[in-house]
Design an enzyme around this catalytic site. Structure first.
Site, PDB file in Angstrom:
ATOM      1  N   HIS A 213      29.070 -12.114   7.333  1.00  0.00           N
ATOM      2  CA  HIS A 213      28.635 -13.455   7.253  1.00  0.00           C
ATOM      3  C   HIS A 213      28.925 -14.555   6.405  1.00  0.00           C
ATOM      4  CE1 HIS A 213      26.465 -11.904   3.788  1.00  0.00           C
ATOM      5  NE2 HIS A 213      25.970 -13.078   3.510  1.00  0.00           N
TER       6      HIS A 213
HETATM    7  C1  UD1 Z   1      22.161 -16.804   2.704  1.00  0.00           C
HETATM    8  C2  UD1 Z   1      22.459 -16.959   1.613  1.00  0.00           C
HETATM    9  C3  UD1 Z   1      23.543 -15.982   1.225  1.00  0.00           C
HETATM   10  C4  UD1 Z   1      23.083 -14.441   1.692  1.00  0.00           C
HETATM   11  C5  UD1 Z   1      22.600 -14.441   3.091  1.00  0.00           C
HETATM   12  C6  UD1 Z   1      22.258 -13.303   3.678  1.00  0.00           C
HETATM   13  C7  UD1 Z   1      22.773 -19.188   0.476  1.00  0.00           C
HETATM   14  C8  UD1 Z   1      23.405 -20.285   0.271  1.00  0.00           C
HETATM   15  N1  UD1 Z   1      23.206 -18.317   1.177  1.00  0.00           N
HETATM   16  O1  UD1 Z   1      22.982 -17.094   3.730  1.00  0.00           O
HETATM   17  O2  UD1 Z   1      24.275 -16.015  -0.028  1.00  0.00           O
HETATM   18  O3  UD1 Z   1      24.167 -13.505   1.547  1.00  0.00           O
HETATM   19  O4  UD1 Z   1      21.603 -15.554   3.064  1.00  0.00           O
HETATM   20  O5  UD1 Z   1      21.476 -13.054   4.668  1.00  0.00           O
HETATM   21  O6  UD1 Z   1      21.641 -19.437   0.182  1.00  0.00           O
HETATM   22  N2  UD1 Z   1      19.067 -18.296  10.386  1.00  0.00           N
HETATM   23  C9  UD1 Z   1      18.147 -17.710  11.402  1.00  0.00           C
HETATM   24  N3  UD1 Z   1      17.197 -16.976  11.189  1.00  0.00           N
HETATM   25  C10 UD1 Z   1      16.777 -16.904  10.024  1.00  0.00           C
HETATM   26  C11 UD1 Z   1      17.476 -17.514   8.914  1.00  0.00           C
HETATM   27  C12 UD1 Z   1      18.657 -18.185   9.033  1.00  0.00           C
HETATM   28  O7  UD1 Z   1      18.573 -17.932  12.685  1.00  0.00           O
HETATM   29  O8  UD1 Z   1      15.997 -16.373   9.594  1.00  0.00           O
HETATM   30  C13 UD1 Z   1      20.274 -19.092  10.730  1.00  0.00           C
HETATM   31  C14 UD1 Z   1      20.038 -20.549  10.432  1.00  0.00           C
HETATM   32  O9  UD1 Z   1      19.653 -21.526  11.479  1.00  0.00           O
HETATM   33  C15 UD1 Z   1      21.608 -21.005   9.923  1.00  0.00           C
HETATM   34  C16 UD1 Z   1      22.311 -19.527   9.610  1.00  0.00           C
HETATM   35  O10 UD1 Z   1      21.421 -18.535  10.150  1.00  0.00           O
HETATM   36  O11 UD1 Z   1      22.203 -21.617  10.781  1.00  0.00           O
HETATM   37  C17 UD1 Z   1      22.445 -19.295   8.255  1.00  0.00           C
HETATM   38  O12 UD1 Z   1      21.140 -19.368   7.277  1.00  0.00           O
HETATM   39  P1  UD1 Z   1      21.020 -19.853   5.865  1.00  0.00           P
HETATM   40  O13 UD1 Z   1      19.769 -19.522   5.371  1.00  0.00           O
HETATM   41  O14 UD1 Z   1      21.354 -21.212   5.820  1.00  0.00           O
HETATM   42  O15 UD1 Z   1      22.414 -19.105   5.132  1.00  0.00           O
HETATM   43  P2  UD1 Z   1      23.061 -17.556   5.250  1.00  0.00           P
HETATM   44  O16 UD1 Z   1      24.386 -17.707   6.050  1.00  0.00           O
HETATM   45  O17 UD1 Z   1      21.715 -16.679   5.843  1.00  0.00           O
END
Ligand code: UD1
Length: 374
Positions: A213
């Site tokens: 990821h």
């Molecule tokens: C975040 C953390 C990362 C951690 C990871 C584990 C930061 C900078 N990054 O990254 O360190 O390893 O979580 O999971 O804080 N999304 C969903 N549903 C959710 C949450 C997110 O669909 O419940 C989607 C969002 O719309 C986004 C993507 O997933 O497009 C990324 O989510 P985001 O929280 O921005 O960062 P992660 O890549 O999950």
């Protein structure tokens, strides 16, 4: 009777949850602590959040900031804006943050600006790669925190090099491994092995786990394709279970790869199912931080698909190997492991299931006398 010490504990993203669970449990054992749980809402999907609360018995958050997704600036700014009124109104003695996600830095910054003490659990880890958003979050959180709780010796050196005071640094071990040790017996009751046809009776067949990821690995479909195509020789040898993070899902859909039938693409798994699989895997391929540590604690060989790690103890002492993203290197290392030549590894110091207890003992020792007005 004296007023209990009010501590705000912050969770936001999935990896925070197995870290906060033992800390909340420990704080709730002490009547002189009022443990307030704040969920920023950074991760909001049932599969990334609620299932973990249920399975680990984390109390429902007292405050939910519901920030949701957004760019780094938007997510961080929303947390800052939404947490500040609660901090002003409730004036906790301490804000406790874990890990390195956007929620970690945002809550620390809001608290520090209000003169509220900050404790960072999992402080001092450094990949020395500032292109990772988590590295920026780690450096800034550690610059602000008053209490720096570390999981491994290297982290102490990193903090000292950055000028953090020696007496603020406490080597306590790994709270995430507290959760692993507590829940491992329960995880063995999971039926995920049968569901995925990896287990018949008491017998487990050989299988691998893949998780990806990191933005650098998954944000371009071409890069993701290259990794998946590159590991095909492994996939041909044994089932590879691939629970896909929401960040990776759309990129995988856009990639033009036709996965081999042995690559088993699944939605994100709950904590107990995933822990059950991790403990039984022949091999784990990952770019996660936490999984590098969990495999070390379980003695399961791990190949980290990154050029660096902020968790060197998993290499020095544990079962982890850095293989980068070069498919040839990944496959060569995997074949060694499949031939039974994986690293044996041993348990790092203080990864003994009592880290949360040490954190809370230290906080109780220092906090009440401080009554910090800065
Ligand atoms: C975040 C953390 C990362 C951690 C990871 C584990 C930061 C900078 N990054 O990254 O360190 O390893 O979580 O999971 O804080 N999304 C969903 N549903 C959710 C949450 C997110 O669909 O419940 C989607 C969002 O719309 C986004 C993507 O997933 O497009 C990324 O989510 P985001 O929280 O921005 O960062 P992660 O890549 O999950």
């Amino acid at each position: 009777m004296s007023t209990p010490l009010k501590i705000f504990s912050i969770v936001g993203a999935r990896p925070n949850l197995p870290k906060i669970a033992p800390l909340m449990r420990e704080m709730q054992r002490h009547s002189n602590i009022e443990a307030v749980l704040v969920h920023t809402g950074q991760h909001y999907d049932e599969r990334l959040s609620e299932v973990f609360f249920r399975q680990m018995g984390i109390p429902a958050p007292h405050i939910n900031l519901e920030v949701g997704s957004g760019s780094h600036a938007v997510q961080t700014a929303e947390i800052l804006k939404r947490i500040e009124p609660h901090l002003i109104e409730q004036n906790p003695a301490l804000v406790l943050v874990v890990g390195d996600v956007n929620s970690t830095i945002a809550a620390s910054l809001a608290a520090a600006k209000l003169g509220i003490a900050v404790a960072h659990v999992e402080a001092g880890l450094r990949s020395f790669d500032r292109s990772m958003p988590e590295e920026i979050n780690r450096i800034l959180t550690d610059a602000l925190a008053d209490y720096l709780f570390v999981t491994e010796e290297d982290a102490v050196d990193n903090l000292l090099r950055e000028g953090r005071p020696r007496d603020a640094i406490h080597f306590v071990g790994n709270v995430m491994i507290d959760s692993l040790r507590m829940f491992l017996p329960l995880a063995q009751n999971s039926s995920i092995g049968q569901e995925l046809e990896l287990k018949t009776g008491d017998h487990w067949r050989r299988f691998a786990i893949l998780t990806l990821h990191r933005p650098s690995n998954v944000d371009s479909p071409e890069q993701l394709e290259q990794i998946l195509a590159g590991i095909e020789p492994i996939v041909k040898e044994l089932p590879v279970i691939f629970p896909v993070h929401p960040r990776t899902q759309p990129k995988l859909a856009a990639a033009s790869i036709v996965p081999h039938t042995n690559l088993r693409i699944l939605p994100p798994l709950g904590y107990l199912d995933f822990l059950c699989l991790l403990s039984r895997a022949t091999l784990v391929l990952t770019d996660s931080g936490g999984i590098q540590e969990e495999t070390t604690a379980l003695g399961v060989p791990c190949l980290t698909v990154r050029e660096n790690t902020e968790r060197p103890i998993t290499i020095l002492c544990g079962t982890n190997q850095l293989v980068g993203t070069d498919p040839q290197k990944i496959v060569a290392a995997a074949q060694e492991i499949l031939a039974g030549k994986g690293k044996a590894g041993k348990m790092p110091q203080f990864w003994d299931g009592h880290a949360a207890q040490r954190v809370v003992e230290i906080l109780l020792r220092f906090l009440p006398s401080e009554n910090r007005v800065r």
